[in-house]
Design a protein around this motif. Sequence first.
Motif, PDB file in Angstrom:
ATOM      1  N   PRO A 290      50.311  12.812  69.228  1.00  0.00           N
ATOM      2  CA  PRO A 290      49.150  13.776  70.047  1.00  0.00           C
ATOM      3  C   PRO A 290      49.965  14.628  70.974  1.00  0.00           C
ATOM      4  CG  PRO A 290      48.647  11.636  69.631  1.00  0.00           C
ATOM      5  CD  PRO A 290      49.994  11.379  69.013  1.00  0.00           C
ATOM      6  N   PHE A 291      51.024  14.114  71.650  1.00  0.00           N
ATOM      7  CA  PHE A 291      51.732  15.055  72.835  1.00  0.00           C
ATOM      8  C   PHE A 291      52.388  16.028  72.172  1.00  0.00           C
ATOM      9  CE2 PHE A 291      55.296  16.262  75.556  1.00  0.00           C
ATOM     10  CZ  PHE A 291      54.567  16.364  76.835  1.00  0.00           C
ATOM     11  N   GLY A 292      53.147  15.715  71.065  1.00  0.00           N
ATOM     12  CA  GLY A 292      53.816  16.760  70.502  1.00  0.00           C
ATOM     13  C   GLY A 292      52.937  17.827  69.648  1.00  0.00           C
ATOM     14  N   ALA A 293      51.749  17.759  69.445  1.00  0.00           N
ATOM     15  CA  ALA A 293      50.746  18.562  68.871  1.00  0.00           C
ATOM     16  C   ALA A 293      50.282  19.409  70.120  1.00  0.00           C
ATOM     17  CB  ALA A 293      49.700  17.860  68.085  1.00  0.00           C
ATOM     18  N   ALA A 294      50.110  18.805  70.981  1.00  0.00           N
ATOM     19  CA  ALA A 294      49.434  19.435  72.121  1.00  0.00           C
ATOM     20  C   ALA A 294      50.421  20.360  72.870  1.00  0.00           C
ATOM     21  CB  ALA A 294      49.100  18.602  73.340  1.00  0.00           C
ATOM     22  N   LEU A 295      52.010  20.042  72.949  1.00  0.00           N
ATOM     23  CA  LEU A 295      52.743  20.719  73.252  1.00  0.00           C
ATOM     24  C   LEU A 295      53.237  22.111  72.424  1.00  0.00           C
ATOM     25  CD1 LEU A 295      55.088  21.214  75.199  1.00  0.00           C
ATOM     26  CD2 LEU A 295      56.596  19.621  73.820  1.00  0.00           C
ATOM     27  N   GLY A 296      53.110  21.803  71.151  1.00  0.00           N
ATOM     28  CA  GLY A 296      53.142  22.797  70.180  1.00  0.00           C
ATOM     29  C   GLY A 296      52.131  24.133  70.335  1.00  0.00           C
ATOM     30  N   ARG A 297      51.099  23.387  70.582  1.00  0.00           N
ATOM     31  CA  ARG A 297      49.874  24.535  70.710  1.00  0.00           C
ATOM     32  C   ARG A 297      50.101  25.033  71.996  1.00  0.00           C
ATOM     33  NH1 ARG A 297      43.564  24.200  69.960  1.00  0.00           N
ATOM     34  NH2 ARG A 297      43.117  25.878  70.917  1.00  0.00           N
ATOM     35  N   GLU A 298      50.570  24.655  73.167  1.00  0.00           N
ATOM     36  CA  GLU A 298      50.700  25.221  74.264  1.00  0.00           C
ATOM     37  C   GLU A 298      51.974  26.279  74.046  1.00  0.00           C
ATOM     38  OE1 GLU A 298      49.455  25.562  77.007  1.00  0.00           O
ATOM     39  OE2 GLU A 298      47.735  23.660  76.739  1.00  0.00           O
ATOM     40  N   LEU A 299      52.945  25.739  73.573  1.00  0.00           N
ATOM     41  CA  LEU A 299      54.292  26.990  73.274  1.00  0.00           C
ATOM     42  C   LEU A 299      53.758  28.079  72.484  1.00  0.00           C
ATOM     43  CD1 LEU A 299      57.218  24.225  72.779  1.00  0.00           C
ATOM     44  CD2 LEU A 299      56.718  25.953  74.645  1.00  0.00           C
ATOM     45  N   MET A 300      53.115  27.606  71.376  1.00  0.00           N
ATOM     46  CA  MET A 300      52.354  28.824  70.560  1.00  0.00           C
ATOM     47  C   MET A 300      51.726  29.862  71.342  1.00  0.00           C
ATOM     48  SD  MET A 300      51.125  26.846  67.355  1.00  0.00           S
ATOM     49  CE  MET A 300      50.003  28.089  66.880  1.00  0.00           C
ATOM     50  N   SER A 301      50.969  29.374  72.346  1.00  0.00           N
ATOM     51  CA  SER A 301      50.054  30.409  72.885  1.00  0.00           C
ATOM     52  C   SER A 301      50.808  30.992  73.973  1.00  0.00           C
ATOM     53  CB  SER A 301      48.981  29.407  73.876  1.00  0.00           C
ATOM     54  OG  SER A 301      49.481  28.827  74.722  1.00  0.00           O
ATOM     55  N   ARG A 302      52.201  30.691  74.019  1.00  0.00           N
ATOM     56  CA  ARG A 302      53.135  31.686  74.910  1.00  0.00           C
ATOM     57  C   ARG A 302      54.020  32.125  74.244  1.00  0.00           C
ATOM     58  NH1 ARG A 302      51.195  27.026  77.809  1.00  0.00           N
ATOM     59  NH2 ARG A 302      51.562  27.177  79.948  1.00  0.00           N
ATOM     60  N   GLY A 303      53.577  32.460  72.857  1.00  0.00           N
ATOM     61  CA  GLY A 303      54.575  33.223  72.048  1.00  0.00           C
ATOM     62  C   GLY A 303      55.446  32.684  71.114  1.00  0.00           C
ATOM     63  N   TRP A 304      55.613  31.251  71.247  1.00  0.00           N
ATOM     64  CA  TRP A 304      56.707  30.860  70.680  1.00  0.00           C
ATOM     65  C   TRP A 304      56.483  30.501  68.957  1.00  0.00           C
ATOM     66  CZ3 TRP A 304      61.292  28.432  72.824  1.00  0.00           C
ATOM     67  CH2 TRP A 304      61.609  28.595  74.085  1.00  0.00           C
ATOM     68  N   ASN A 305      57.454  30.378  68.332  1.00  0.00           N
ATOM     69  CA  ASN A 305      57.386  29.785  67.136  1.00  0.00           C
ATOM     70  C   ASN A 305      57.597  28.308  67.138  1.00  0.00           C
ATOM     71  OD1 ASN A 305      56.831  32.439  65.491  1.00  0.00           O
ATOM     72  ND2 ASN A 305      59.147  32.722  65.818  1.00  0.00           N
ATOM     73  N   VAL A 306      57.132  27.512  66.294  1.00  0.00           N
ATOM     74  CA  VAL A 306      57.021  26.023  66.681  1.00  0.00           C
ATOM     75  C   VAL A 306      57.296  25.382  65.174  1.00  0.00           C
ATOM     76  CG1 VAL A 306      55.712  23.972  67.398  1.00  0.00           C
ATOM     77  CG2 VAL A 306      55.491  25.822  68.669  1.00  0.00           C
ATOM     78  N   ILE A 307      58.262  24.506  65.221  1.00  0.00           N
ATOM     79  CA  ILE A 307      58.633  23.875  64.044  1.00  0.00           C
ATOM     80  C   ILE A 307      58.473  22.398  64.227  1.00  0.00           C
ATOM     81  CG2 ILE A 307      60.562  23.547  62.432  1.00  0.00           C
ATOM     82  CD1 ILE A 307      61.748  26.092  63.183  1.00  0.00           C
ATOM     83  N   GLY A 308      57.994  21.636  63.426  1.00  0.00           N
ATOM     84  CA  GLY A 308      58.034  20.259  63.583  1.00  0.00           C
ATOM     85  C   GLY A 308      59.069  19.516  63.012  1.00  0.00           C
ATOM     86  N   GLY A 309      59.453  18.263  63.413  1.00  0.00           N
ATOM     87  CA  GLY A 309      60.322  17.556  62.587  1.00  0.00           C
ATOM     88  C   GLY A 309      59.899  16.015  62.774  1.00  0.00           C
ATOM     89  N   GLU A 310      59.927  15.256  61.815  1.00  0.00           N
ATOM     90  CA  GLU A 310      59.746  13.814  61.602  1.00  0.00           C
ATOM     91  C   GLU A 310      61.009  13.269  61.762  1.00  0.00           C
ATOM     92  OE1 GLU A 310      56.709  13.036  62.286  1.00  0.00           O
ATOM     93  OE2 GLU A 310      55.901  14.786  62.148  1.00  0.00           O
ATOM     94  N   PRO A 311      61.049  12.027  62.483  1.00  0.00           N
ATOM     95  CA  PRO A 311      62.332  11.317  62.321  1.00  0.00           C
ATOM     96  C   PRO A 311      62.718  10.489  61.056  1.00  0.00           C
ATOM     97  CG  PRO A 311      60.979  10.143  63.631  1.00  0.00           C
ATOM     98  CD  PRO A 311      60.299  11.423  63.262  1.00  0.00           C
ATOM     99  N   THR A 312      62.652  11.141  59.911  1.00  0.00           N
ATOM    100  CA  THR A 312      62.821  10.281  58.460  1.00  0.00           C
ATOM    101  C   THR A 312      64.183  10.496  58.039  1.00  0.00           C
ATOM    102  OG1 THR A 312      61.718  12.239  57.401  1.00  0.00           O
ATOM    103  CG2 THR A 312      60.275  10.552  57.895  1.00  0.00           C
ATOM    104  N   ASP A 313      64.629   9.476  57.688  1.00  0.00           N
ATOM    105  CA  ASP A 313      65.845   9.547  57.171  1.00  0.00           C
ATOM    106  C   ASP A 313      65.837  10.349  55.822  1.00  0.00           C
ATOM    107  OD1 ASP A 313      68.799   7.906  56.639  1.00  0.00           O
ATOM    108  OD2 ASP A 313      67.752   8.125  54.748  1.00  0.00           O
ATOM    109  N   PRO A 314      66.656  11.361  55.601  1.00  0.00           N
ATOM    110  CA  PRO A 314      66.630  12.273  54.579  1.00  0.00           C
ATOM    111  C   PRO A 314      66.536  11.570  53.243  1.00  0.00           C
ATOM    112  CG  PRO A 314      68.982  12.224  55.538  1.00  0.00           C
ATOM    113  CD  PRO A 314      67.726  11.546  56.410  1.00  0.00           C
TER     114      PRO A 314
END
Lengths: 387, 249
Positions: free
Chosen positions: A13-37
């Motif tokens: 939830p917080f990561g998603a909300a932060l992603g949205r806020e950054l996007m609205s400021r013109g950022w590209n947003v990439i997400g990562g999950e802490p999974t072992d490759p």
Amino acid sequence: MNRTAWILNLHEPFGAALGRELMSRGWNVIGGEPTDPDTREERSAAAKNGSGELPEPRAADDGWGSTIAPESVSPPVPGGDLSDEEERPSGWTHGAHIGENRDIPTGTGSSGLEDFEGSVAFGPESNARPKAGTTDPAYAEETQAPSHGADPNASNEAGAFVPAEPEDGNSDRTGGSAAASSEARTSGAASRIDLLVLNAGEMAPVFGHPSSRSIEGKTDESSVPGGWPADSAGQEDTTAGRLQDYETYALTPLRAVERLLPRMNAEGGLKRICFISSREGSISVGEAHMPIGRAMAHTALHMQAKLLFNDLRREGYTFRLYDPGLRPKLSGGSNPQTGSSASDSPMTPLSAPIAESARFAAGLFANPHANEDRLVLTGSRGEEWPF
Amino acid sequence: MSTYHAVITGADRGLGFALAEGLLERGWRVFAGSYLPDWPQLGELQERYPDLLIVLPLDVSSDSSVLAAAAAVEERTRSLDLLINNAGVITDKNEDSIRTSQDYDEMIRLYQVNALGPIRTSEAFLPLLERGELKRLCFVSSEAGSIGKAERTAWFAYCMSKAALNRGVRLLFDRRRPEGFTFRLYHPGWMRTYMSGERNTEAELEPSESAASALEYFLGSALPWDDKPHAIDEDELVMRDWQGREWPW
């Protein structure tokens, strides 16, 4: 110049909300999950009906379960239009549910923080969203020029969530050509990371007030709505649970830094590393009802941030250590903070505390700070928490 | 005078051994946790204090070992006055910067011993301590756990484990102080010990020197650095070093 943020646990939830806020400021947003490759590859292979065929590695594959958020066409929605929904946690925090109903405030533009954001902690920079170039109808009536930050390289364009490449390789869902172009965009977008956001674990709102605890005087939060009940630790206070907390809150961020640091070295990059932590890791003011392993792991994270600060600051990196005023969610069980909310409803908006905190964080992370030579645990009201 | 009882973890050598020796000289009955059964010093000490020293196998990173040690102590005494969480380990990966590959197994090993070890040991011995007179829990931490003073640029495993330990101690303090338990958190200084495998001859302190200061701090209300009696504020948890200086978190 476009800026790219990489957010650990973008689906949280917080990561998603932060992603949205950054996007609205013109950022590209990439997400990562802490999974072992290796685990991820196995999971991906399993998703291919047991064929055992592993997916093609992406050009930008960092060994993490990276998700490139979908390009904004209409107002960008973090997590929206992502492929491979069945592999994600279910619930109100994911997919197109976030902000789906634009009549319901998500905290964006209504946080009540305007009075001090950009003035208390960050000098003259504005924390407002960019107005020009935005496609968000919610801001259509706003006519002022963009003022989203003092960063001269920051884009004033609406941010972009680039479409994710389907992990299951099912091109029927997005089309083969879309997948190919997604890969190209992924490679380009992820070639340089400006802002690395280490959002470990999962946060849940504290109902009542996120800053209900005074810095000066402790409050017994057993009597505070949203505070941990004294016996809430349960199985988290086993050795296995404590080790898991250490892995989640301390080692996972370090793994991310180790792997992604080479991508932050590019010339012109912002070189900013942001840790999402909790004041529960503060030895001075952390409360006693927190599960002990969780609290210790957050303190370890603070030390990690300090060591990295000591090392990388001299190379021009800048750091943020942020307490979102939320509670790390208990794992493996119901969370007292979310249990009473309508959190399972897809139409439920982001809770106000999460949205407000994410909005503040976006300003804190994107804007320069008056003193970059000091590492501070900053709260969601701009307050400083001691170590 | 009644005999006081203490448990010391990591007592085979170095600071732990010196603490055991110091308590025995004061007439305490000491349960010495031993992780290195082949190391000869505790055996020699037992010959000097056959009635006061009990050597216990103890691996603080193991739940079962800690519980077995607590049961073994309970067979011999109904109460405990002092627990000294001294056991600690370091790694030869300390200097690995973030630009190099990190050894996460080592990080977990150090966390298990340095951070979780003292917590699990304390939890296991709390029932015995509750029946003791002093009800005192002592923790050997390190300046390396001070975030405020941290100047290192690597040492992730060790520094993170010690900072986490300090938080864990604080949490125990907040929970147990109202029940009458008392706490000491100690930075022993840079000692000529075997912690890194070989004896560090470049360090500034002999373990016995640091142990002398530690025992004054652990046992008394007289602070060691000025020989004047001071009442330690038992309601405030601080980390002090062998010279009595307080370290920030």
